[in-house]
Motif scaffolding. Structure first.
Motif, short mmCIF file in Angstrom:
data_model
loop_
_atom_site.label_atom_id
_atom_site.label_comp_id
_atom_site.label_asym_id
_atom_site.label_seq_id
_atom_site.Cartn_x
_atom_site.Cartn_y
_atom_site.Cartn_z
N TYR A 72 12.59 -0.31 -0.11
CA TYR A 72 12.82 0.38 1.15
C TYR A 72 11.56 0.23 2.00
O TYR A 72 10.48 -0.06 1.49
CB TYR A 72 13.09 1.87 0.95
N PHE A 73 11.72 0.47 3.30
CA PHE A 73 10.55 0.51 4.19
C PHE A 73 10.54 1.83 4.94
O PHE A 73 11.58 2.28 5.45
CB PHE A 73 10.57 -0.66 5.17
N GLY A 74 9.36 2.43 5.02
CA GLY A 74 9.21 3.66 5.77
C GLY A 74 8.98 3.38 7.24
O GLY A 74 8.83 2.23 7.68
N ALA A 75 8.94 4.44 8.03
CA ALA A 75 8.76 4.30 9.47
C ALA A 75 7.42 3.68 9.82
O ALA A 75 7.25 3.12 10.90
CB ALA A 75 8.91 5.67 10.14
N ASP A 76 6.46 3.75 8.89
CA ASP A 76 5.14 3.17 9.13
C ASP A 76 5.05 1.75 8.58
O ASP A 76 3.94 1.22 8.42
CB ASP A 76 4.06 4.04 8.50
N SER A 77 6.19 1.13 8.30
CA SER A 77 6.26 -0.23 7.74
C SER A 77 5.72 -0.32 6.32
O SER A 77 5.45 -1.42 5.83
CB SER A 77 5.52 -1.24 8.65
N ARG A 78 5.54 0.79 5.67
CA ARG A 78 5.02 0.80 4.31
C ARG A 78 6.16 0.55 3.32
O ARG A 78 7.19 1.22 3.38
CB ARG A 78 4.36 2.16 4.02
N PRO A 79 6.00 -0.42 2.40
CA PRO A 79 7.05 -0.65 1.40
C PRO A 79 7.13 0.51 0.42
O PRO A 79 6.12 1.07 0.00
CB PRO A 79 6.59 -1.94 0.70
N ILE A 80 8.33 0.89 0.08
CA ILE A 80 8.58 2.02 -0.82
C ILE A 80 9.36 1.52 -2.02
O ILE A 80 10.37 0.84 -1.89
CB ILE A 80 9.38 3.12 -0.09
N ARG A 81 8.87 1.84 -3.21
CA ARG A 81 9.55 1.41 -4.44
C ARG A 81 10.95 1.99 -4.52
O ARG A 81 11.19 3.13 -4.13
CB ARG A 81 8.77 1.87 -5.66
N VAL A 82 11.84 1.21 -5.07
CA VAL A 82 13.20 1.66 -5.36
C VAL A 82 13.33 1.76 -6.88
O VAL A 82 12.88 0.88 -7.61
CB VAL A 82 14.25 0.67 -4.81
N ASN A 83 13.95 2.81 -7.34
CA ASN A 83 14.23 2.95 -8.77
C ASN A 83 15.72 3.22 -8.95
O ASN A 83 16.17 4.36 -8.99
CB ASN A 83 13.40 4.07 -9.39
N ASP A 84 16.48 2.14 -9.00
CA ASP A 84 17.92 2.24 -9.16
C ASP A 84 18.35 1.72 -10.52
O ASP A 84 19.51 1.32 -10.68
CB ASP A 84 18.61 1.42 -8.06
#
Length: 386
Positions: A170-182
């Motif tokens: 995922y990407f946050g509003a600050d363009s920071r990548p966010i880990r996904v744990n699915d």
């Protein structure tokens, strides 16, 4: 005056109108300009970082523009031979970059054997990223995906033995990548499958995974100071690993499957690729990722299959860094101009599939994403030949 048009008689009796005369100074500079561009592209593409913006031209232009020039030359009289020579030379220089899949006209794949392997490779467009409930921002270029069930339904509908998936992030509003744990949901949706993940890459396999590892680009950077990891990053692996290798036990043999997502030519963080964000670090990271991949394949004695989003069109010279041992599976695509991105204006093929000599391709189709992504999926049917 005849019908309002002044006729100009040249020595020898040939007639030319002022309109015909005006065509000549347009064709000549246009042919010269395109020839210069095609020559510069052949010399610079993939070799210098600042040529990455000109590389974004749709590959088909390298065939279409010379053909338009040849048609214009047909109505020109003065300097016709010079303009003709320039148009033909530009077609020779750029023809290999145009993306036409001429082999599809005569290639006939052998029927798949009963033990053939089905593979689906796809850039998921930020996984199942929702847009509400305080979760990260939606995909940058269009309507957010809200139907998570539909996303998994689409994946299951491919009925693939092996799935190579990119943008497990995922990407946050600050363009920071966010880990996904699915992982729990993946195991529920694909019971009996084995799962490997690293960085933003996921490989699902019906066959046992006997080994897995991410290919780190850092040993292959020309300048160690040119790291693609932003200062303060909480997820360095997202920036340094863009290929996941999984060795699968298929029958009595082990086969390497490489799942790749190579960096874009320009910064692609949300709100999307922007040529104004051109930088040398991006180019160095692309080169290093491809060198790491080539070195691993070169040292790998196993049969190998490579697929993913390379963010490189047929017009981009950086593809010359791909492993020499692997060949493009494109002849098996039933399309003269295969394009995978984006689905609204499919002018570029940036998703690719390659095989080692031990792997035969019986089917290769580009699958519409049904609104789930801006990339088409790649579905292949493979078998081991030796």
């Amino acid at each position: 005056m005849t019908g309002g048009t002044r006729i100009v008689t040249r020595p020898g009796g040939s007639l030319r109108t002022p309109r015909a005369r005006r065509r000549i100074p347009v064709v000549m500079p246009a042919a010269a300009a395109w020839l210069i561009f095609a020559g510069l592209h052949r010399a610079l593409s993939g070799r210098v970082w600042w040529w990455q913006v000109p590389e974004l031209v749709p590959p088909l232009a390298f065939a279409a523009v010379p053909m338009v020039l040849l048609a214009a030359v047909a109505v020109a009289r003065r300097a016709r031979r010079t303009a003709l020579a320039m148009a033909v030379l530009s077609l020779v220089l750029g023809g290999g970059a145009c993306g036409l899949n001429l082999a599809s006209l005569w290639h006939r794949a052998a029927p798949a054997p009963p033990d053939a392997i089905s593979v689906f490779s796809w850039n998921t467009w930020y996984w199942d990223q929702p847009a509400a409930g305080g979760r990260p921002m939606p995909p940058p270029t269009g309507t957010p995906r809200r139907d998570v069930k539909g996303f998994y339904r689409y994946l299951r509908a491919q009925h693939a033995d092996v799935l190579l998936l990119q943008e497990y992030v995922y990407f946050g509003a600050d363009s920071r990548p966010i880990r996904v744990n699915d992982l729990d949901r993946l195991r529920r949706e694909f019971p009996g499958y084995h799962v490997a993940t690293v960085s933003e890459l996921v490989t699902l396999s019906r066959f046992p995974i006997v080994a897995q590892r991410g290919l780190d680009l850092r040993p292959w950077l020309e300048d160690g100071r040119d790291t693609p990891v932003p200062p303060g990053s909480g997820w360095p692996g997202f920036h340094t690993v863009k290929t996941l290798r999984t060795d699968l036990r298929v029958g009595g043999r082990t086969v390497s499957f490489y799942n790749a997502h190579i960096n874009t030519p320009v910064d692609s963080s949300p709100p999307g690729p922007d040529p104004r964000r051109l930088n040398r670090t991006q180019h160095e990271a692309r080169e290093a990722n491809l060198r790491a991949l080539a070195a691993d394949v070169r040292a790998n004695p196993l049969p190998a299959f490579l697929a993913g989003d390379f963010n490189a069109s047929p017009a981009m010279g950086i593809l010359r860094l791909l492993p020499e041992r692997l060949t493009d599976a494109a002849p098996a695509i039933d399309s003269l101009y295969p394009a995978t991105w984006d689905e609204r204006w499919p002018l570029w093929r940036i998703d690719w599939a390659f095989t080692s000599p031990e792997v035969a391709v019986h089917e290769y189709r580009l699958i519409p994403s049904e609104g789930q992504s801006d990339h088409r999926g790649q579905r292949l049917v493979l078998s081991l030949t030796r």
